[in-house]
Design a protein around this motif. Structure first.
Motif, short mmCIF file in Angstrom:
data_model
loop_
_atom_site.label_atom_id
_atom_site.label_comp_id
_atom_site.label_asym_id
_atom_site.label_seq_id
_atom_site.Cartn_x
_atom_site.Cartn_y
_atom_site.Cartn_z
N CYS A 155 46.58 67.28 11.75
CA CYS A 155 45.51 66.69 10.92
C CYS A 155 44.15 67.33 11.23
O CYS A 155 43.97 67.92 12.30
N TYR B 274 42.15 71.43 -0.92
CA TYR B 274 42.78 71.73 -2.22
C TYR B 274 41.74 71.84 -3.34
O TYR B 274 42.08 72.23 -4.45
N THR C 3 52.30 61.61 6.54
CA THR C 3 52.85 62.93 6.19
C THR C 3 52.89 63.86 7.41
O THR C 3 53.91 64.48 7.69
N CYS D 57 49.63 72.08 3.41
CA CYS D 57 49.38 70.75 3.98
C CYS D 57 50.66 69.91 3.93
O CYS D 57 51.48 70.08 3.03
N THR E 6 46.19 63.63 -2.84
CA THR E 6 46.91 64.22 -1.69
C THR E 6 47.80 63.14 -1.08
O THR E 6 48.86 62.86 -1.61
N CYS E 7 47.35 62.52 0.02
CA CYS E 7 48.18 61.47 0.62
C CYS E 7 47.93 60.14 -0.11
O CYS E 7 46.93 59.99 -0.81
N CYS F 71 44.44 55.67 7.85
CA CYS F 71 43.90 56.82 8.57
C CYS F 71 42.37 56.71 8.76
O CYS F 71 41.65 56.35 7.83
N PHE G 268 36.50 66.33 -0.59
CA PHE G 268 37.21 65.75 0.56
C PHE G 268 38.38 66.60 1.05
O PHE G 268 39.10 66.14 1.93
N CYS G 269 38.61 67.75 0.47
CA CYS G 269 39.89 68.37 0.79
C CYS G 269 39.84 69.87 0.51
O CYS G 269 39.09 70.33 -0.34
N ALA H 253 48.24 56.52 11.32
CA ALA H 253 48.65 56.13 9.96
C ALA H 253 48.69 57.32 9.00
O ALA H 253 48.77 57.12 7.80
S1 BJ8 Z 1 44.68 69.86 2.79
S2 BJ8 Z 1 45.00 67.94 5.77
S3 BJ8 Z 1 41.97 68.05 3.93
S4 BJ8 Z 1 44.89 66.37 2.59
S5 BJ8 Z 1 44.77 62.94 7.92
S6 BJ8 Z 1 43.49 61.76 4.81
S7 BJ8 Z 1 46.56 63.65 4.95
S8 BJ8 Z 1 46.35 60.30 6.16
S9 BJ8 Z 1 42.94 64.99 5.53
FE1 BJ8 Z 1 43.71 66.64 4.48
FE2 BJ8 Z 1 43.49 68.07 2.29
FE3 BJ8 Z 1 45.74 68.09 3.66
FE4 BJ8 Z 1 43.62 69.30 4.63
FE5 BJ8 Z 1 45.67 61.62 4.49
FE6 BJ8 Z 1 46.61 62.44 6.79
FE7 BJ8 Z 1 44.35 61.09 6.74
FE8 BJ8 Z 1 44.46 63.56 5.75
#
Ligand code: BJ8
Length: 380
Positions: free
Chosen positions: A244, A38, A334, A299, A103-104, A74, A35-36, A331
């Motif tokens: 985003c 990272y 960050t 990020c 992450t968030c 989100c 999903f990311c 929403a």
């Molecule tokens: S490195 S941008 S893919 S966390 S947009 S789910 S941060 S509430 S997608 Fe992300 Fe990894 Fe960061 Fe990239 Fe949360 Fe914000 Fe929704 Fe997000």
């Protein structure tokens, strides 16, 4: 020459990838849903596995997701979870496990619910990258992930496997970066809509060598296009989109900017060069190298996050930009909070106009978004 249909159309590419994925699974492939940016994908590659991105980019599954998640969340998180809950994403279905990160807040809490549907290994990402503790924690998480993958797929990940995976991913990063950097040219031979579509679509090509080749071929075509057109530079405003991930609002925002007469020359988000800028070092211990590289991604979930300004500033200069449009998904606290400093930076340090658009995956604000972008471009 135009791209093959399936790389200019995200949903076509996604559909074509389903068949390939089914075939790979029938031949015993180990698949990890992610999903990311990272996610240290090199470890999955070194384990002989395949990574597939599962971020939800469409509105359809959101209603179902809202039966378990709050509405005020989100859209990317709700769409991703809705697909898992409704079993409407074949890539989720084919994944042997889910690999996620803290992450968030919304994402990390959603992963607890997702774990009820499919085994979700969550890496503890430090909330900031400063200080020794952050590096050590993240390094330990990478070591743990290696062990998890070894056990799950009954393999041993050797140092050599990992070094080879690092080299392969670095090659992919370099070629994608070269592709993005064509946006520096004037006239730009490609727009942001193509950049975002191709990069999201290419994630459904699971053989890395094939993926690299498709991008290399496209670079050759775009360079030829530039050679043909270079004597008539574009006079359209040059825009960078930041913030985003924009895969779910590609039409509503990026296409609209281009349709309204501007060139989106660069995308400073996770469909853009954010994760590609820094390679994984090939001259040190591979686990240290992965920990260092991934912790440095800029990020907004990182606090503080000073390297985002540096990266954006470099892009503004290198791409000769006239304005910055920030996309904040509803929403996303960050990016929303960080947009205050991004605006200050763009307006005061770079002396350029800045527009922030907060939106979701619905069509309800299409007219409003269109009006705001139109007014912004007129001002430029
Ligand atoms: S490195 S941008 S893919 S966390 S947009 S789910 S941060 S509430 S997608 Fe992300 Fe990894 Fe960061 Fe990239 Fe949360 Fe914000 Fe929704 Fe997000």
């Amino acid at each position: 020459m135009e791209l093959p249909l399936n790389f200019t159309d995200y949903s076509e590419a996604k559909k074509a990838g389903f068949m390939k994925m089914k075939e790979l699974k029938e031949n015993g492939a180990n698949v990890v849903g992610t999903f990311c940016t990272y996610t240290p994908t090199e470890l999955v590659l070194a384990a002989g596995g395949i990574c597939v991105g599962l971020c939800g980019l469409d509105e359809d599954p959101i209603r179902l997701a809202e039966t378990k998640l709050p509405k005020n969340l989100c859209p990317l998180i709700k769409s991703s979870y809705g697909h898992a809950l409704g079993d409407t994403c074949p890539y989720f279905y084919f994944s042997d496990m889910i690999l996620a990160e803290t992450t968030c807040d919304g994402k990390k809490k959603m992963f607890e619910l997702m774990n009820d549907i499919k085994h979700t290994h969550v890496m503890q990402l430090p909330p900031g990258k400063e200080g020794k503790g952050a590096f050590n924690l993240w390094r330990e998480e990478i070591v743990t992930l290696k062990e998890v993958l070894e056990e799950k797929f009954n393999v041993e990940i050797t140092e050599e496997d990992l070094k080879n995976a690092i080299k392969l991913k670095n090659r992919e990063r370099k070629v994608i970066l070269e592709y993005f950097e064509l946006g520096k040219l004037n006239p730009p031979p490609l727009g942001g809509f193509e950049q975002s579509t191709l990069i999201d679509s290419i994630s459904f090509v699971f053989n890395m060598e094939d993926r690299i080749k498709i991008i290399e071929d496209r670079i050759v075509e775009l360079r030829q296009k530039y050679e043909r057109e270079k004597d008539t530079p574009s006079t359209r405003p040059r825009i960078i989109v930041t913030g985003c991930p924009t895969g779910g609002v590609r039409d509503k925002v990026i296409k609209t900017i281009e349709d309204l007469g501007a060139d989106v020359v660069g995308i400073d988000n996770c469909s853009g060069p954010r994760e590609k800028r820094e390679l994984v070092r090939e001259d040190i211990d591979p686990i240290d190298a992965l920990a260092e590289k991934y912790l440095n991604i800029n990020c907004s979930v990182m606090s503080p996050n000073p390297t985002r300004y540096e990266a954006l500033g470099e892009m503004i200069d290198d791409y000769n930009v006239d304005g910055v449009i920030e996309v904040v998904l509803q929403a996303c606290h960050t990016f929303n909070v960080e947009s205050y400093y991004i605006k200050e930076y763009v307006n005061n340090e770079k002396e350029l106009p800045y527009l922030m658009i907060e939106t979701d995956y619905s069509k309800s604000d299409v007219g409003q978004v269109n009006t705001r972008i139109s007014a912004f471009l007129e001002m430029i």
